[in-house]
Design a protein around this motif. Structure first.
Motif, short mmCIF file in Angstrom:
data_model
loop_
_atom_site.label_atom_id
_atom_site.label_comp_id
_atom_site.label_asym_id
_atom_site.label_seq_id
_atom_site.Cartn_x
_atom_site.Cartn_y
_atom_site.Cartn_z
N TRP A 170 -27.60 -21.83 29.15
CA TRP A 170 -29.32 -22.97 29.85
C TRP A 170 -30.55 -21.97 30.50
CZ3 TRP A 170 -24.18 -24.39 31.22
CH2 TRP A 170 -23.89 -23.92 32.05
N GLU A 171 -29.68 -21.30 31.38
CA GLU A 171 -31.10 -20.46 31.95
C GLU A 171 -31.47 -19.78 31.00
OE1 GLU A 171 -28.51 -17.82 34.78
OE2 GLU A 171 -28.55 -20.04 36.23
N ARG A 172 -31.78 -19.46 30.09
CA ARG A 172 -31.83 -18.59 29.03
C ARG A 172 -32.91 -19.18 27.98
NH1 ARG A 172 -27.10 -15.76 29.57
NH2 ARG A 172 -26.91 -16.44 27.58
N ALA A 173 -33.13 -20.95 28.24
CA ALA A 173 -33.33 -21.01 27.05
C ALA A 173 -35.04 -21.47 27.63
CB ALA A 173 -32.39 -23.23 27.30
N ALA A 174 -35.52 -21.68 26.24
CA ALA A 174 -36.82 -22.11 26.83
C ALA A 174 -37.18 -23.66 26.29
CB ALA A 174 -37.29 -21.59 25.15
N LEU A 175 -36.37 -24.29 25.90
CA LEU A 175 -36.19 -25.55 25.46
C LEU A 175 -34.65 -26.60 26.54
CD1 LEU A 175 -38.54 -28.23 25.66
CD2 LEU A 175 -37.27 -28.20 23.23
N VAL A 176 -35.44 -27.60 27.16
CA VAL A 176 -33.30 -28.29 26.94
C VAL A 176 -34.55 -29.61 26.38
CG1 VAL A 176 -31.87 -29.25 28.77
CG2 VAL A 176 -33.02 -27.64 28.74
N VAL A 177 -32.95 -29.85 25.30
CA VAL A 177 -33.14 -31.42 25.04
C VAL A 177 -32.14 -32.30 25.08
CG1 VAL A 177 -32.91 -32.39 22.44
CG2 VAL A 177 -34.40 -30.10 22.85
N ALA A 178 -31.82 -33.47 25.24
CA ALA A 178 -30.72 -34.39 26.02
C ALA A 178 -29.59 -34.38 24.54
CB ALA A 178 -31.47 -35.41 26.73
N GLY A 179 -29.05 -34.41 24.13
CA GLY A 179 -27.90 -34.56 23.73
C GLY A 179 -27.15 -35.83 23.68
N THR A 180 -27.04 -36.55 24.46
CA THR A 180 -26.74 -38.25 24.67
C THR A 180 -27.75 -38.50 25.56
OG1 THR A 180 -25.70 -37.44 27.43
CG2 THR A 180 -23.71 -37.02 23.95
N SER A 181 -27.86 -39.88 25.33
CA SER A 181 -28.59 -40.97 25.74
C SER A 181 -28.85 -40.88 27.17
CB SER A 181 -28.47 -42.31 25.70
OG SER A 181 -28.03 -42.63 24.03
N VAL A 182 -30.83 -40.59 27.18
CA VAL A 182 -30.61 -40.66 28.62
C VAL A 182 -32.09 -41.52 29.21
CG1 VAL A 182 -29.76 -38.11 29.51
CG2 VAL A 182 -32.21 -38.06 28.07
N ILE A 183 -32.85 -41.00 27.74
CA ILE A 183 -33.70 -42.83 28.39
C ILE A 183 -34.23 -43.44 26.52
CG2 ILE A 183 -34.96 -41.57 29.27
CD1 ILE A 183 -36.99 -40.29 27.35
N PRO A 184 -34.87 -45.07 26.95
CA PRO A 184 -34.87 -44.68 25.46
C PRO A 184 -35.91 -44.56 24.12
CG PRO A 184 -36.03 -46.95 27.39
CD PRO A 184 -35.35 -45.52 28.28
N LEU A 185 -35.71 -44.10 23.16
CA LEU A 185 -36.15 -42.99 21.76
C LEU A 185 -36.74 -44.45 20.86
CD1 LEU A 185 -34.09 -39.79 21.66
CD2 LEU A 185 -36.79 -40.13 23.68
N ARG B 163 -38.59 -37.09 29.13
CA ARG B 163 -39.57 -37.04 28.44
C ARG B 163 -39.73 -38.13 26.14
NH1 ARG B 163 -43.44 -34.82 25.33
NH2 ARG B 163 -43.81 -32.27 25.84
N ALA B 164 -39.97 -38.34 25.66
CA ALA B 164 -39.96 -38.64 24.17
C ALA B 164 -40.25 -37.62 23.63
CB ALA B 164 -40.12 -39.86 23.76
N ALA B 165 -40.41 -37.16 22.35
CA ALA B 165 -40.91 -36.04 21.72
C ALA B 165 -40.87 -35.88 20.57
CB ALA B 165 -40.52 -34.37 22.89
N THR B 166 -41.50 -35.97 19.36
CA THR B 166 -41.23 -35.95 18.55
C THR B 166 -40.16 -34.66 17.93
OG1 THR B 166 -42.88 -34.69 17.69
CG2 THR B 166 -43.12 -36.89 17.62
N VAL B 167 -39.75 -35.05 16.80
CA VAL B 167 -38.83 -33.68 17.02
C VAL B 167 -39.52 -32.18 16.04
CG1 VAL B 167 -36.86 -32.19 15.31
CG2 VAL B 167 -36.70 -35.07 15.98
#
Length: 226
Positions: free
Chosen positions: A199-214, A16-20
């Motif tokens: 990634w198993e210890r991450a509090a958040l996963v952010v996409a670094g390449t395109s997955v959804i329109p932003l 999903r889209a989120a602001t920085v």
């Protein structure tokens, strides 16, 4: 848009889209209240997967929120060291002092013999320290991190971007030498991350390449509630 991670890395999502600014809020909540030292957050992910871009945006958003932030790049600590043998340097030179409430002025051991000027500097007074780079969220550093982000990227797109970037900068020689270095690096990066699984210890996963329109000012995050 698709995102195909490396073998062994589970696909994240749904996205999903989120602001920085929202991302900053999530990592601050995960890191907990500020102690008598900065909060320390790792931004980990694969080479050319979008870590530096995200880190710059997090620092800018933090400033707009009235927070001071410093960035430490693992590449600076690891300069002329083995690809993934730099954890003790990061702990002794950067993370240990920060945990003790001290500022950092650290010259990694390879800098002076090779004539590199300056130092890695972090004031003790900053609110947030972003440690960026492949392996920033590695297991050995976990006791010194308050939270971490995993930047998931499409493996083929990250490779295309990395080769294009490095060739343009000429940091590893000509096109053939750039490819040779990339393959050498990945021969260590892929098994290192497969074993460490940050990634198993991450509090958040952010996409670094395109997955959804932003829209401008947004990033794609994996929605754990979905």
């Amino acid at each position: 848009m698709s995102l195909v991670p490396a073998e062994g890395e589970p696909p994240a999502g749904p996205w999903r889209a989120a602001t920085v600014a929202e991302v900053v809020g999530v990592i601050l909540a995960a890191a907990g209240p500020r102690r008598k030292r900065p909060r320390i957050v790792a931004v980990d992910g694969r080479s050319a997967g979008g870590k530096s871009t995200l880190t710059d945006r997090l620092r800018e958003a933090s400033a707009l929120m009235g927070l001071t932030a410093s960035v430490v790049h693992t590449d600076d600590v690891a300069w002329h060291e083995s690809f993934f043998g730099w954890a003790p340097l990061m702990i002794d030179g950067v993370l240990g002092p920060l945990h003790a409430g001290r500022g950092v002025r650290f010259r990694p051991p390879a800098w002076a013999p090779r004539g590199r000027d300056g130092a890695i500097e972090v004031p003790a007074s900053v609110d947030l320290v972003l440690v960026e780079g492949v392996g920033a969220g590695r297991r050995e550093l976990a006791p010194f991190l308050d939270a971490s982000i995993w930047v998931q990227s499409d493996l083929a797109e990250a490779e295309r971007r990395g080769l294009s970037r490095d060739a343009a900068l000429g940091v590893n020689g000509d096109e053939d030498e750039t490819r040779e270095f990339w393959d050498l690096w990945m021969s260590e990066e892929l098994p290192f991350l497969a074993q460490d699984r940050p990634w198993e210890r991450a509090a958040l996963v952010v996409a670094g390449t395109s997955v959804i329109p932003l829209r401008e000012g947004e990033v794609a995050i994996a929605d754990p509630a979905a």
